[in-house]
Scaffold this motif. Structure first.
Motif, short mmCIF file in Angstrom:
data_model
loop_
_atom_site.label_atom_id
_atom_site.label_comp_id
_atom_site.label_asym_id
_atom_site.label_seq_id
_atom_site.Cartn_x
_atom_site.Cartn_y
_atom_site.Cartn_z
N ARG A 62 0.89 -1.20 0.12
CA ARG A 62 0.08 -0.04 0.14
C ARG A 62 0.81 1.25 0.17
O ARG A 62 1.96 1.30 0.62
N GLY A 63 0.59 2.44 -0.64
CA GLY A 63 1.18 3.69 -0.70
C GLY A 63 2.47 3.70 -1.50
O GLY A 63 3.00 4.96 -1.56
N SER A 99 -4.20 2.06 -2.92
CA SER A 99 -4.94 1.76 -1.70
C SER A 99 -4.93 0.49 -1.11
O SER A 99 -5.02 0.05 0.22
N GLY A 100 -4.17 -0.50 -1.97
CA GLY A 100 -3.56 -1.78 -1.61
C GLY A 100 -4.13 -2.91 -2.45
O GLY A 100 -5.06 -3.13 -3.18
N ILE A 101 -2.80 -3.71 -2.66
CA ILE A 101 -2.77 -4.72 -3.62
C ILE A 101 -2.13 -5.97 -2.71
O ILE A 101 -1.27 -5.65 -2.09
N ILE A 102 -2.56 -7.06 -3.21
CA ILE A 102 -1.94 -8.36 -2.68
C ILE A 102 -1.40 -8.94 -4.02
O ILE A 102 -2.24 -9.19 -4.93
N HIS A 103 -0.22 -9.42 -4.02
CA HIS A 103 0.34 -9.76 -5.48
C HIS A 103 1.54 -11.09 -4.93
O HIS A 103 2.00 -11.07 -3.88
N GLN A 104 1.88 -11.70 -5.97
CA GLN A 104 3.12 -12.56 -5.82
C GLN A 104 3.97 -12.52 -7.24
O GLN A 104 3.49 -12.16 -8.48
N GLU A 105 5.14 -12.26 -6.74
CA GLU A 105 6.32 -12.36 -7.95
C GLU A 105 7.22 -13.74 -8.02
O GLU A 105 7.86 -13.97 -6.97
N MET A 106 7.32 -14.37 -8.97
CA MET A 106 7.80 -15.94 -8.99
C MET A 106 8.94 -15.89 -10.02
O MET A 106 8.44 -16.03 -11.21
N PRO A 107 10.12 -15.66 -9.59
CA PRO A 107 11.32 -15.82 -10.77
C PRO A 107 11.75 -17.18 -11.18
O PRO A 107 11.47 -18.19 -10.44
N GLN A 282 2.38 7.26 11.38
CA GLN A 282 2.31 5.81 12.06
C GLN A 282 0.72 5.54 12.18
O GLN A 282 0.48 4.18 12.18
N GLU A 283 -0.02 6.44 12.54
CA GLU A 283 -1.55 5.98 12.56
C GLU A 283 -2.01 5.22 11.37
O GLU A 283 -2.85 4.32 11.13
N GLN A 284 -1.61 5.83 10.19
CA GLN A 284 -2.11 5.28 8.90
C GLN A 284 -1.46 4.01 8.74
O GLN A 284 -2.06 2.97 8.09
N LEU A 285 -0.21 3.73 9.28
CA LEU A 285 0.43 2.67 9.06
C LEU A 285 -0.13 1.42 9.84
O LEU A 285 -0.49 0.33 9.29
N GLN A 286 -0.58 1.81 11.16
CA GLN A 286 -1.24 0.97 12.05
C GLN A 286 -2.57 0.46 11.32
O GLN A 286 -3.00 -0.69 11.59
N ARG A 290 -4.00 -3.40 10.90
CA ARG A 290 -5.39 -3.63 11.32
C ARG A 290 -6.27 -4.14 10.23
O ARG A 290 -6.93 -5.21 10.38
N GLU A 291 -6.40 -3.55 9.02
CA GLU A 291 -7.01 -3.95 7.99
C GLU A 291 -6.63 -5.28 7.37
O GLU A 291 -7.30 -6.11 7.00
N LEU A 292 -5.16 -5.37 7.36
CA LEU A 292 -4.86 -6.63 7.13
C LEU A 292 -5.34 -7.86 7.76
O LEU A 292 -5.84 -8.94 7.47
N ASP A 293 -5.35 -7.74 9.22
CA ASP A 293 -5.91 -8.62 10.01
C ASP A 293 -7.27 -8.97 10.15
O ASP A 293 -7.95 -10.05 10.34
N THR A 294 -8.33 -7.97 9.82
CA THR A 294 -9.58 -8.13 9.77
C THR A 294 -10.19 -8.47 8.23
O THR A 294 -11.35 -8.31 8.29
N GLY A 295 -9.24 -8.35 7.43
CA GLY A 295 -9.73 -8.84 5.96
C GLY A 295 -10.26 -7.80 5.35
O GLY A 295 -11.19 -7.88 4.25
#
Length: 303
Positions: A62-63, A99-107, A282-286, A290-295
């Protein structure tokens, strides 16, 4: 024209990332103010498959924007907004995490087991931290190549240079990202906008990046006019950080020199950074973790 003095010469250091990928880190983490808007540069060059095949499994960002440039082997990519594919030698993947992405990179290595590429992280300004994720995949043939009369080759990945514009567009920091090759013994001046932060990363051959005019060239630390220490050559895996000026001058060594030349407009914003997430406070980071933990981390699409 004013030649950019060399602030610092840095050797890339061994590091391990992902699920156990051995790489060299030119810079990243800690204080990266002098590289603003860039945050990290990794050189993932390896000819031992067991040192890279575990890759970078699913992880969030994110960011920031991540820029992957492949020179040998391939990198398979998939992400939470439905993109999937592979980048091959000469290709570029420019991912805006927003705002956020989940990805993978496999060499994957080439026929000889070799893998080589770079990953650069660029920061996003506060106004675009939570923008929608975006993905640009650029094939090698789409990247303009300029050949000067003296044999200098420049691949323009992003930004404008010598009348050509790279195929990657709409990037917040307005970066210029070049892959430059200079023939043995040649001296070359390359324009760089005065207001930009700039660095070069040498990955083949070697050369001397001039400080002001002969005989000063690459120092290991900032030097004055009266310093008589013989200059050192910037060789393989050397990062050259430049001070202000409007051109970079390099004298190629006897094997020639090839390097990335990257510049961008500083954002000059606070950085709150932990792992793959870079925010302003730091608040944005936390909140992100938290959002990662709660889905609730993904704002656009789902994995």
């Amino acid at each position: 024209m004013s030649i950019r003095p060399v602030k610092r010469l840095i050797k890339a250091k061994p590091a391990m990332e992902g699920a156990g990928v051995h790489l060299r880190r030119a810079f990243g983490f800690g204080n990266t103010t002098e590289f603003d808007p860039f945050l990290l540069l990794d050189d993932f060059r390896n000819d031992v498959p067991e040192d890279y095949l575990a890759g970078f499994p699913w992880h969030p960002h994110r960011g920031i924007e991540t820029i992957t440039y492949v020179l040998a082997g391939t990198v398979d990519h998939a992400d939470s907004i439905g993109n999937q594919g592979a980048i091959s030698p000469g290709d570029v993947q420019w991912m805006t995490a927003g705002s956020g992405i989940i990805h993978q990179e496999m060499p994957k290595g080439d026929a000889a087991g070799r893998m080589h590429g770079f990953q650069l992280w660029a920061n996003l300004p506060a106004s675009l931290k939570m923008t929608a994720p975006r993905y640009q995949e650029v094939k090698s043939l789409e990247i303009p190549v300029i050949t000067d009369d003296d044999g200098t080759h420049v691949r323009v990945i992003c930004g404008s240079f010598w009348g050509k514009s790279g195929p990657v567009d709409g990037i917040a920091a307005d970066p210029v990202y070049l892959d430059v090759s200079i023939a043995p013994g040649r001296r070359k001046s390359l324009p760089v906008g005065t207001t930009r932060h700039a660095f070069a990363y040498v990955f083949a051959g070697g050369g001397k990046f001039c400080n002001a005019s002969d005989p000063l060239a690459v120092p290991t630390e900032p030097v004055g006019w009266l310093d008589t220490t013989p200059p050192l050559e910037a060789d393989n895996r050397s990062l050259v950080l430049f001070d202000r000026g409007d051109e970079v001058v390099v004298q190629a060594g006897e094997e020639g020199v090839r390097f990335l030349l990257v510049s961008g407009k500083p954002l000059e914003e606070p950085v709150a950074w932990y792992g793959p997430i870079v925010m302003n406070t730091q608040e944005q980071l936390q909140q992100a973790f938290r959002e990662l933990d709660t889905g609730t981390f993904l704002k656009s699409g789902k994995k």
